[in-house]
Design a protein around this motif. Structure first.
Motif, mmCIF file in Angstrom:
data_model
loop_
_atom_site.group_PDB
_atom_site.id
_atom_site.type_symbol
_atom_site.label_atom_id
_atom_site.label_comp_id
_atom_site.label_asym_id
_atom_site.label_seq_id
_atom_site.Cartn_x
_atom_site.Cartn_y
_atom_site.Cartn_z
ATOM 1 N N CYS A 69 0.758 -1.416 0.101
ATOM 2 C CA CYS A 69 0.417 -0.234 -0.510
ATOM 3 C C CYS A 69 1.114 1.674 0.078
ATOM 4 O O CYS A 69 0.865 2.089 -0.312
ATOM 5 N N PHE A 70 1.945 1.163 0.318
ATOM 6 C CA PHE A 70 2.901 2.722 1.084
ATOM 7 C C PHE A 70 3.230 2.676 -0.187
ATOM 8 O O PHE A 70 3.368 3.587 -1.105
ATOM 9 N N TRP A 71 3.871 1.160 -1.048
ATOM 10 C CA TRP A 71 4.530 2.295 -2.680
ATOM 11 C C TRP A 71 3.834 1.972 -3.496
ATOM 12 O O TRP A 71 3.879 3.148 -3.830
ATOM 13 N N GLU A 91 -9.584 8.194 0.080
ATOM 14 C CA GLU A 91 -8.612 7.650 -1.011
ATOM 15 C C GLU A 91 -8.144 6.628 0.318
ATOM 16 O O GLU A 91 -7.506 6.029 -0.689
ATOM 17 N N ARG A 92 -7.642 6.870 0.903
ATOM 18 C CA ARG A 92 -6.039 6.002 2.130
ATOM 19 C C ARG A 92 -7.021 4.845 2.044
ATOM 20 O O ARG A 92 -6.370 3.509 2.163
ATOM 21 N N ASP A 93 -8.095 4.690 2.335
ATOM 22 C CA ASP A 93 -8.770 3.152 2.802
ATOM 23 C C ASP A 93 -8.783 2.586 1.664
ATOM 24 O O ASP A 93 -8.882 1.704 1.521
ATOM 25 N N PHE A 94 -9.297 3.164 0.602
ATOM 26 C CA PHE A 94 -9.223 2.815 -1.327
ATOM 27 C C PHE A 94 -7.507 2.534 -1.259
ATOM 28 O O PHE A 94 -8.117 0.967 -1.478
ATOM 29 N N TYR A 95 -6.879 3.090 -1.192
ATOM 30 C CA TYR A 95 -5.132 2.347 -1.351
ATOM 31 C C TYR A 95 -5.632 1.149 -0.366
ATOM 32 O O TYR A 95 -4.069 -0.183 -0.602
ATOM 33 N N HIS A 96 -5.364 0.733 0.632
ATOM 34 C CA HIS A 96 -5.358 0.204 2.015
ATOM 35 C C HIS A 96 -6.672 -0.949 1.453
ATOM 36 O O HIS A 96 -6.151 -2.812 0.743
ATOM 37 N N HIS A 97 -7.483 -0.981 1.306
ATOM 38 C CA HIS A 97 -8.647 -2.157 0.430
ATOM 39 C C HIS A 97 -8.482 -2.754 -0.935
ATOM 40 O O HIS A 97 -7.727 -4.041 -0.695
ATOM 41 N N PHE A 98 -7.557 -1.761 -1.773
ATOM 42 C CA PHE A 98 -6.757 -2.276 -2.885
ATOM 43 C C PHE A 98 -5.752 -3.326 -2.534
ATOM 44 O O PHE A 98 -5.830 -4.445 -3.776
ATOM 45 N N SER A 99 -4.554 -2.935 -2.291
ATOM 46 C CA SER A 99 -3.795 -4.274 -1.988
ATOM 47 C C SER A 99 -3.759 -4.709 -0.653
ATOM 48 O O SER A 99 -3.508 -5.813 -1.253
ATOM 49 N N ASP A 100 -5.305 -5.196 -0.222
ATOM 50 C CA ASP A 100 -5.551 -6.131 0.570
ATOM 51 C C ASP A 100 -6.212 -7.157 -0.457
ATOM 52 O O ASP A 100 -6.020 -8.514 -0.771
ATOM 53 N N TYR A 101 -7.299 -6.785 -1.526
ATOM 54 C CA TYR A 101 -7.800 -7.014 -2.978
ATOM 55 C C TYR A 101 -6.132 -7.874 -3.191
ATOM 56 O O TYR A 101 -6.586 -8.942 -3.956
ATOM 57 N N LEU A 102 -5.516 -7.265 -3.842
ATOM 58 C CA LEU A 102 -4.850 -7.981 -4.709
ATOM 59 C C LEU A 102 -3.687 -9.428 -3.800
ATOM 60 O O LEU A 102 -3.920 -10.217 -4.375
ATOM 61 N N VAL A 103 -3.797 -9.291 -2.856
ATOM 62 C CA VAL A 103 -3.147 -10.454 -2.092
ATOM 63 C C VAL A 103 -4.065 -11.093 -1.774
ATOM 64 O O VAL A 103 -3.660 -12.589 -1.373
ATOM 65 N N GLU A 104 -5.329 -10.837 -1.728
ATOM 66 C CA GLU A 104 -6.192 -12.029 -1.397
ATOM 67 C C GLU A 104 -6.564 -12.886 -2.574
ATOM 68 O O GLU A 104 -6.768 -13.909 -2.319
ATOM 69 N N THR A 105 -6.121 -12.329 -4.252
ATOM 70 C CA THR A 105 -5.763 -13.061 -4.950
ATOM 71 C C THR A 105 -4.873 -13.876 -5.213
ATOM 72 O O THR A 105 -5.034 -14.509 -5.379
ATOM 73 N N LEU A 106 -4.461 -13.077 -4.652
ATOM 74 C CA LEU A 106 -2.677 -14.248 -5.134
ATOM 75 C C LEU A 106 -2.963 -15.528 -3.915
ATOM 76 O O LEU A 106 -2.775 -16.365 -4.633
ATOM 77 N N LYS A 107 -4.051 -15.584 -3.407
ATOM 78 C CA LYS A 107 -4.685 -16.023 -1.896
ATOM 79 C C LYS A 107 -5.315 -17.620 -2.650
ATOM 80 O O LYS A 107 -4.613 -18.493 -1.769
ATOM 81 N N LEU A 108 -5.656 -16.829 -3.310
ATOM 82 C CA LEU A 108 -6.843 -17.767 -4.285
ATOM 83 C C LEU A 108 -5.676 -19.365 -5.054
ATOM 84 O O LEU A 108 -5.937 -20.607 -4.954
ATOM 85 N N MET A 109 -4.406 -19.063 -5.526
ATOM 86 C CA MET A 109 -3.636 -20.371 -5.330
ATOM 87 C C MET A 109 -3.395 -21.765 -4.329
ATOM 88 O O MET A 109 -3.232 -22.789 -4.423
ATOM 89 N N HIS A 110 -3.826 -20.885 -3.391
ATOM 90 C CA HIS A 110 -3.326 -21.907 -2.099
ATOM 91 C C HIS A 110 -4.573 -22.400 -0.920
ATOM 92 O O HIS A 110 -4.404 -23.029 -0.161
ATOM 93 N N ILE A 111 -5.651 -21.187 -0.863
ATOM 94 C CA ILE A 111 -6.361 -21.597 -0.566
ATOM 95 C C ILE A 111 -7.410 -22.394 -0.196
ATOM 96 O O ILE A 111 -7.580 -23.102 -1.248
ATOM 97 N N SER A 112 -8.096 -22.845 1.068
ATOM 98 C CA SER A 112 -8.975 -24.005 1.103
ATOM 99 C C SER A 112 -9.865 -24.093 -0.012
ATOM 100 O O SER A 112 -10.428 -22.417 0.652
ATOM 101 N N GLU A 113 -10.875 -24.180 -0.663
ATOM 102 C CA GLU A 113 -11.703 -24.386 -0.915
ATOM 103 C C GLU A 113 -13.249 -23.490 0.720
ATOM 104 O O GLU A 113 -14.237 -22.862 0.735
ATOM 105 N N LYS A 114 -12.716 -24.191 2.242
ATOM 106 C CA LYS A 114 -13.606 -24.650 2.983
ATOM 107 C C LYS A 114 -13.629 -22.669 3.665
ATOM 108 O O LYS A 114 -14.374 -22.350 4.128
#
Length: 294
Positions: free
Chosen positions: A32-34, A66-89
């Motif tokens: 988010c900082f970067w 604006e700050r809250d949005f970028y914080h959430h946007f960064s969360d969205y990016l790492v959450e999407t990466l997690k799709l590769m390994h997260i369990s369906e449950k």
């Protein structure tokens, strides 16, 4: 070259996806900082969108949003990466559908294929990633293929890991007709808050205090094939946890006047956003077309 790019991207995503969510959120804070402070990714677009959508807010309020949005946007990016390994449950617990029985009741009435309106709000990838929440139904996400073939292949891998399918936007009409002919049990998800191309602007509405061209493709398909149409209202409960609730738009879209379905959707989408605006995708150039230039 494409195979090499894909292999490198896959390995990079897999490595990060192995991290627990707590570690990924630490990574999100750094990102988010970067993204926000250093790269200033689409900052002009975000500021212009927020200023035009909320003319009554002070500069301090807009900067906080604006700050809250970028914080959430960064969360969205790492959450999407997690799709590769997260369990369906875990995925279904974090992207929780409050009323799956809503679809069950419609199937009991004899319906098989449904059009689902969503938006770029919360984490749409998590909601469309798991198809087993609904017994016997296949989830289809309508998507626009990426220019980079390796990245496009990677996103298809992430989105289809738990049995969901992707339907390319330019093939949607053909594939939806095929679903009807086969009486397929399917949910077709349209992220319909995107900007239509200039040639496909057929309807305008007031949306977030601005004259806005609205994507009408889902309505045209639903009316043509007479599929029931529902809206998924998404709420971000806390970091990493979302709830989605189905709302009926129309069981018989053919009976509605033209554009009535689109207008219903855009009003509900606006309500979702206004509940907590930080969780919508403000980096999108949503208002690049003006009515007097079309």
């Amino acid at each position: 070259m494409e195979k090499i790019q894909y292999a490198l991207l896959y390995a990079w995503v897999k490595l990060h996806a192995l991290l627990p969510m707590r570690a990924l959120y630490v990574l999100s804070d750094i990102m988010c900082f970067w993204i926000y402070r250093v790269l200033r990714y689409r900052l002009r677009v975000v500021r212009r969108n927020l200023e035009n959508a909320f003319p009554g807010k002070s500069t301090a309020e807009l900067r906080r949003l604006e700050r809250d949005f970028y914080h959430h946007f960064s969360d969205y990016l790492v959450e999407t990466l997690k799709l590769m390994h997260i369990s369906e449950k875990e995925l279904q617990a974090r992207a929780y559908v409050t009323n799956p029985e809503f679809i069950d009741r419609l199937m009991e009435q004899g319906y098989t294929t449904f059009v689902v309106y969503m938006g770029h709000y919360g984490n749409w990838e998590w909601f469309s990633g798991s198809t087993t929440r609904f017994a016997g139904l296949t989830m289809y996400q309508i998507y626009r293929p990426l220019t980079n073939k390796a990245a496009d292949r990677l996103f298809l891998t992430l989105r289809t890991r738990f049995g969901s399918c992707c339907m390319a936007k330019h093939e949607t009409v053909r594939d939806m007709v095929r679903l009807k002919q086969n009486q397929a049990r399917a949910l077709a998800i349209f992220l319909a808050d995107q900007t239509p191309s200039r040639a496909n602007i057929h309807y305008w509405s007031e949306f977030l205090n601005q004259d806005t061209p609205v994507y009408t493709g889902p309505e045209r398909l639903a009316r043509k094939l007479n599929f029931p149409v529902v809206y998924m209202d998404v709420v971000k409960k806390r970091r990493g946890y979302y709830e989605g609730t189905f709302r009926m738009l129309s069981e018989q879209p053919k009976e509605l006047p033209e554009f009535a379905l689109t207008e219903k959707y855009i009003r509900l989408m606006e309500q979702t956003i206004l509940r907590n605006p930080a969780y919508w995708l403000w980096t999108h150039k949503r208002w690049k077309h003006k009515r007097d230039t079309v």
